[in-house]
Design an enzyme around this catalytic site. Structure first.
Site, PDB file in Angstrom:
ATOM      1  CD  GLU A  43      -8.811 -20.908 -13.105  1.00 34.32           C
ATOM      2  OE1 GLU A  43      -8.714 -20.376 -12.171  1.00 34.32           O
ATOM      3  OE2 GLU A  43      -9.857 -19.517 -14.098  1.00 34.32           O
ATOM      4  CG  ASP A  83      -6.217   3.249   0.521  1.00 37.49           C
ATOM      5  OD1 ASP A  83      -5.246   1.746   0.264  1.00 37.49           O
ATOM      6  OD2 ASP A  83      -6.574   3.417  -1.034  1.00 37.49           O
ATOM      7  CG  ASN A 120      -3.414   5.186  -1.157  1.00 38.57           C
ATOM      8  OD1 ASN A 120      -3.527   4.292  -0.263  1.00 38.57           O
ATOM      9  ND2 ASN A 120      -4.138   4.902  -2.373  1.00 38.57           N
ATOM     10  CG  ASP A 142      -1.643   1.330  -3.639  1.00 34.38           C
ATOM     11  OD1 ASP A 142      -0.105   1.568  -3.808  1.00 34.38           O
ATOM     12  OD2 ASP A 142      -1.904   2.393  -3.067  1.00 34.38           O
ATOM     13  CG  ASP A 147      -1.826   0.606   1.840  1.00 30.74           C
ATOM     14  OD1 ASP A 147      -1.816   1.382  -0.002  1.00 30.74           O
ATOM     15  OD2 ASP A 147      -2.438   1.459   2.362  1.00 30.74           O
ATOM     16  CG  HIS A 181      -6.417 -15.652  -7.113  1.00 30.69           C
ATOM     17  ND1 HIS A 181      -5.536 -16.266  -7.794  1.00 30.69           N
ATOM     18  CD2 HIS A 181      -7.598 -15.289  -6.626  1.00 30.69           C
ATOM     19  CE1 HIS A 181      -6.049 -15.930  -8.593  1.00 30.69           C
ATOM     20  NE2 HIS A 181      -7.878 -15.775  -8.230  1.00 30.69           N
ATOM     21  CG  ASP A 182      -8.823 -18.526  -6.807  1.00 32.45           C
ATOM     22  OD1 ASP A 182      -9.454 -17.748  -6.570  1.00 32.45           O
ATOM     23  OD2 ASP A 182      -8.610 -18.754  -8.749  1.00 32.45           O
ATOM     24  CG  ASP A 226      -5.641 -12.912 -13.949  1.00 27.90           C
ATOM     25  OD1 ASP A 226      -6.870 -13.654 -14.839  1.00 27.90           O
ATOM     26  OD2 ASP A 226      -5.679 -13.240 -12.373  1.00 27.90           O
ATOM     27  CG  ASP A 244     -10.838 -15.481 -14.102  1.00 26.24           C
ATOM     28  OD1 ASP A 244     -10.662 -16.465 -13.001  1.00 26.24           O
ATOM     29  OD2 ASP A 244     -11.788 -16.069 -14.329  1.00 26.24           O
TER      30      ASP A 244
HETATM   31  C1  GLC Z   1     -11.154 -17.841 -11.375  1.00 28.88           C
HETATM   32  C2  GLC Z   1      -9.884 -16.727 -10.592  1.00 28.88           C
HETATM   33  C3  GLC Z   1     -11.129 -16.750  -9.130  1.00 28.88           C
HETATM   34  C4  GLC Z   1     -12.339 -16.175  -9.319  1.00 28.88           C
HETATM   35  C5  GLC Z   1     -13.206 -17.120 -10.362  1.00 28.88           C
HETATM   36  C6  GLC Z   1     -14.074 -15.955 -11.160  1.00 28.88           C
HETATM   37  O1  GLC Z   1     -11.582 -19.194 -11.234  1.00 28.88           O
HETATM   38  O2  GLC Z   1      -8.850 -17.016  -9.860  1.00 28.88           O
HETATM   39  O3  GLC Z   1     -10.380 -15.968  -8.178  1.00 28.88           O
HETATM   40  O4  GLC Z   1     -13.608 -16.059  -8.320  1.00 28.88           O
HETATM   41  O5  GLC Z   1     -12.357 -17.418 -11.460  1.00 28.88           O
HETATM   42  O6  GLC Z   1     -14.061 -15.016 -12.268  1.00 28.88           O
END
Ligand code: GLC
Length: 550
Positions: free
Chosen positions: A268, A30, A28, A34, A26, A330-331, A107, A209
């Site tokens: 993905e 918040d 700033n 960023d 970060d 991140h999932d 992404d 995605d």
């Molecule tokens: C992909 C992303 C995930 C998102 C999903 C819907 O699996 O990695 O984070 O929630 O698609 O866009």
């Protein structure tokens, strides 16, 4: 020996680092990461002798979004969410990254938009709106019954009835994420325009995605049912994903960028598709360059499973395609916690790191994993992600793996001067960059050494993958072999999946590119430079080694 890197497409010899923009830095106060924050940390990633040494960053979505799905619900594909900065900040990030030799992978969410995207607002406004067929609309079966039984990935029906017109719209994920209609050429042209927009701004590739969701059977047949615990798996997803349409779209996309052959598309695709994720390579040169295969990521830390899945996923990639290697994103819960279950998480994460950089493919590092960052311990009131909230506490969910990057042991780990949007992970006082940077035994130092080793070795970068069939079964062994003319570079990799010492001996009947060598890297550093003999060698608990064969 010459280094092969310059002869390969850049993404085949690259290490790609995933940044979750909410949580990296970060600038700033918040409490939310960023773009200027990311720019200020680039030296950590590359450009100085002490940098990690990665080659590209993949940015999880930074587009304007109501953030129901933390950016995977896009409101405008050609701008930056004000939480993260401006297009000018993006341009600065790109040029500063490029100056250091770091490429940018965006992404891109092609399957759906936010329900606040102007396209959807127009589409839903009336049955005759000019953009009605940009999304999928259908009449219910009867007054309050959706068109079919399709389930949304994040729970509940994939259909929501819209009050304005009485029709239902399709959403494969949250109801705030309506699916785009890829049978409509106007949709395709609009999204290809987005690709062009970012390429012209200098990006080097895209992580696409949920790509196997692009096509649907628009006769809307019910999916067949099956027995399972969670509602999404109580049906076979025969008609709502993995249709030929998705392959057509990817072929068209690949053709669309043929004037920029350096552009990489990493997709993905979920694993239980016909032909597996590898179907999305197409012939190997007409769809995606790289396709995530999450089977290894989902596997328990178990040598038989790893042996089988590594081989299967390696051999599934057609010529021209290239495998990504990924253990965290991140999932999912971070792999130090997943693989660490029932054992010593740090030692196992060190062994996993050795696999990550020595298997054939492009390693993907999820920010913080290079520190050994653990999942955050979050309470109900800390949670932000709707999917995590919906299944909490039965499922750990996604928020624990999205906590802020710990930079030092100062206030808020150097991530922000404000209140972080998610609490710091519990171990941030020891697990942080400043603490690990100068400690030769840290996870960070191991990642740096592995990255360096991979870069200096043609075998580890471009060599073939050849399993070595030798016991005991607790150890996974393979060779990476690179041949150019009469010269060969061969590495032997061995990983002990158990917490006991194992003695390995490779029978002379097993084809090997050398039966003696030198340990060039071990997760237990004290062994390095040790002589090695295939006849008989010992592996420490959870140890991984790389041997240069002679
Ligand atoms: C992909 C992303 C995930 C998102 C999903 C819907 O699996 O990695 O984070 O929630 O698609 O866009």
């Amino acid at each position: 020996m010459f280094l092969i890197h310059s002869e390969l497409p850049w993404w085949q010899s690259a290490v790609i680092y995933q940044i979750y923009p909410w949580s990296f830095q970060d600038s700033n106060g918040d409490g939310i990461g960023d773009l200027p924050g990311i720019t200020s940390r680039l030296d950590y990633l590359k450009g100085t002798p002490d940098s990690l040494g990665i080659d590209a960053i993949w940015l999880s979505p930074i587009y304007p979004s109501p953030m129901h799905d933390f950016g995977y619900d896009v409101m405008d594909y050609c701008d930056i969410d004000p939480r993260f900065g401006t297009l000018a900040d993006f341009d600065r990030l790109t040029s500063e990254a490029h100056r250091r030799g770091i490429r940018i992978v965006m992404d891109l969410v092609l399957n759906h938009t936010s329900d606040q995207h102007p396209w959807f607002l127009e589409s839903r406004s009336s049955r005759t709106s000019a953009k009605r067929d940009w999304y999928y609309w259908a009449d219910g079966k009867s007054a309050h019954r959706p068109p079919n039984n399709w389930a949304a990935r994040f729970g509940g029906s994939a259909w929501t009835q819209d009050r304005q017109t009485g029709q239902y719209y399709l959403h494969s994920f949250l109801r705030e994420q309506p699916d785009l209609n890829w049978t409509n050429p106007a949709v395709r042209d609009a999204l290809f325009g987005v690709v062009r927009f970012w390429l012209e701004r200098g990006v080097d590739g895209f992580r696409l995605d949920a790509i196997n969701w692009l096509g649907k059977d628009t006769n809307w047949p019910n999916n067949p049912r099956r027995l399972a615990w969670r509602s999404y798996y109580r049906q076979v997803h025969r008609y709502d994903r993995d249709q030929p349409q998705a392959h057509e779209a990817l072929r068209a996309l690949r053709a669309f960028v043929k004037d920029r052959p350096e552009t990489v598309f990493v997709g993905e695709a979920s694993s239980d598709t016909p032909g597996g994720p590898a179907a999305f390579y197409g012939t190997g040169s007409d769809e995606l360059h790289e396709v995530f295969d999450f089977r290894l990521l989902r596997s328990p830390w178990q040598p038989d499973a790893f042996r089988r899945l590594i081989l299967e996923s390696d051999r599934a990639v057609p010529l021209g395609g290239w495998p990504p290697v990924v253990f965290s994103n991140h999932d999912q819960s971070r792999h130090i916690d997943r693989y660490g279950k029932g054992g010593d998480p740090v030692r196992r994460a060190r062994a996993a790191a050795l696999l990550l950089f020595t298997l054939r493919g492009t390693p993907f590092v999820y920010y913080g994993e290079e520190l050994g960052l653990r999942d955050g311990t979050l309470g109900r009131s800390d949670l932000r992600d709707p999917y995590t909230i919906r299944y909490w506490p039965w499922k750990k969910g996604r928020d624990p793996a999205r906590t802020p990057m710990p930079w030092d042991a100062e206030l808020q780990a150097g991530f922000t001067t404000g209140k972080p949007w998610l609490p710091l992970s519990r171990d941030w006082r020891e697990t942080n960059v400043a603490h690990e940077q100068w400690d030769a035994g840290s996870m960070l130092s191991l990642y740096k050494r592995l990255i360096r080793l991979k870069k200096e070795s043609n075998a580890l970068t471009a060599g073939t993958y050849q399993p070595v069939d030798a016991g005991p079964k607790e150890c996974v062994l393979y060779q990476r072999i690179f041949q150019a003319g009469s010269r060969t570079e061969a590495m032997l990799i061995a990983v002990n999946f158990s917490s006991q010492v194992q003695t390995v001996s490779i029978p002379t009947t097993v084809p090997m590119h050398g039966r003696v060598g030198t340990v060039t890297l071990s997760t237990d550093a004290k062994r390095e430079t040790e002589r090695w003999n295939a006849e008989r060698f010992q592996m420490g608990p959870d140890e991984g080694i790389v041997v240069r064969l002679e």
